[in-house]
Design an enzyme around this catalytic site. Structure first.
Site, PDB file in Angstrom:
ATOM      1  N   SER A   7       5.656  -3.170  -4.123  1.00 34.77           N
ATOM      2  CA  SER A   7       5.080  -1.833  -4.265  1.00 34.77           C
ATOM      3  C   SER A   7       5.045  -0.987  -2.994  1.00 34.77           C
ATOM      4  CB  SER A   7       3.666  -1.915  -4.847  1.00 34.77           C
ATOM      5  OG  SER A   7       2.845  -2.754  -4.062  1.00 34.77           O
ATOM      6  N   ASP A  32      -7.789  -0.229  -1.883  1.00 37.41           N
ATOM      7  CA  ASP A  32      -7.475  -1.530  -2.482  1.00 37.41           C
ATOM      8  C   ASP A  32      -7.101  -2.580  -1.434  1.00 37.41           C
ATOM      9  OD1 ASP A  32      -4.832  -0.979  -1.764  1.00 37.41           O
ATOM     10  OD2 ASP A  32      -4.119  -0.744  -3.822  1.00 37.41           O
ATOM     11  N   HIS A  91      -2.301  -1.573  -0.189  1.00 37.66           N
ATOM     12  CA  HIS A  91      -1.298  -0.525  -0.011  1.00 37.66           C
ATOM     13  C   HIS A  91      -1.653   0.396   1.154  1.00 37.66           C
ATOM     14  CE1 HIS A  91      -0.944  -1.644  -4.351  1.00 37.66           C
ATOM     15  NE2 HIS A  91       0.335  -1.660  -4.010  1.00 37.66           N
TER      16      HIS A  91
END
Length: 283
Positions: free
Chosen positions: A36, A251, A254
């Protein structure tokens, strides 16, 4: 030598010359892959969307919403991975290169990344078993790549080699393999396959691997950085890109948009140094 044979030899020589001429040695191509954080998790902002006609992206999937077609070059403005992703390190990697490279040089990137995936997704011989057990949310990202991201990366890279020269490989992956001490060896397998399938010289095509969100930023996968640090032990031309000081989002997995900008500049500075441009300073 007969007339027909002479003509055939000349035709082959002409085709070889045409192919060589079509490949621009001043068009530097970089392959990007991972999960990601390479896919692009942060929303891009107006400052990230200015185009430079020397910075291109080879679209790896069809994106009608962006008016982009698979296998064609476009100005490298986000999203660079698929059709609805965000800002990536590749965005500011390219910008950093162009700020130093001569005006005669163009830069192109190919970004094939899938959020949440393990490195096993890019293992050429065994990815099918990984795909077969992938959750539905990941499958949605796999479908545009015909459920074979490695194959799509190679397919696009071969197209790109008709236009330019592959100069390096950028990777940001590891969150989903946190704690896996065999990860460096698995990455070596992916790198070796790319070198073989694309007829690359490993001494001339470095692998740049970015760290996870750092411990000082509260990174949930920061322990993986110690394993990432071992990558040059198995791939001599591997180089680690520090994430220290690159801001993260809540989070703790990221990077923020500013974090991606900083990380991308660091990828760029390292690549410039490897290309022979010294004393390139970034934040």
């Amino acid at each position: 030598m007969s007339y027909k044979r002479s003509f055939s030899v000349l035709a082959v020589l002409f085709l070889m010359h045409t192919a060589a001429f079509a490949q621009d040695p001043n068009f530097y191509i970089f392959l990007c892959f991972g999960q990601s954080n390479m896919e692009g998790h942060a929303k891009f902002e107006p400052q990230d969307t200015t185009a430079n006609n020397r910075f291109k992206v080879l679209e790896a999937v069809d994106c009608p919403n962006l008016e982009r077609k698979k296998g064609e070059w476009y100005p490298a403005t986000p999203p660079l991975a698929r059709c609805n992703t965000g800002l990536t390190p590749a965005d500011y990697f390219g910008r950093t290169l162009l700020a130093t490279l001569p005006d005669s040089i163009k830069v192109g990137v190919i970004n094939v990344a899938v959020g949440g995936c393990k490195i096993e997704l890019f293992e050429k011989g065994t990815y099918q078993s990984y795909v077969a057990t992938a959750p539905d949310w990941m499958t949605a990202a796999l479908v545009p790549y015909d459920k074979n991201p490695y194959g799509r990366l190679v397919e696009m890279a071969k197209l790109a080699q008709k236009d330019g020269v592959i100069k390096g490989i950028l990777m940001h992956q590891g969150e989903s393999n946190t704690g896996d001490e065999t990860w460096p060896t698995k990455v070596k397998g992916v790198y070796d396959n790319l070198v073989k399938d694309l007829n690359l010289n490993p001494k001339k095509v470095p692998l740049l691997a970015g760290e996870m969100v750092s411990k000082e930023q509260g990174g949930k996968c920061a322990s993986m950085n110690a394993i990432i640090a071992k990558l040059p032990q198995v791939i001599p031309n591997a180089h680690i890109i520090s994430s220290e000081g690159c801001p993260a989002v809540a989070d703790q997995l990221h990077f923020s948009a500013e974090g991606y900008r900083k990380l991308g500049r660091r990828y760029g500075a390292k690549m410039l140094a490897l290309l022979g441009y010294k004393n390139v300073k970034v934040e």
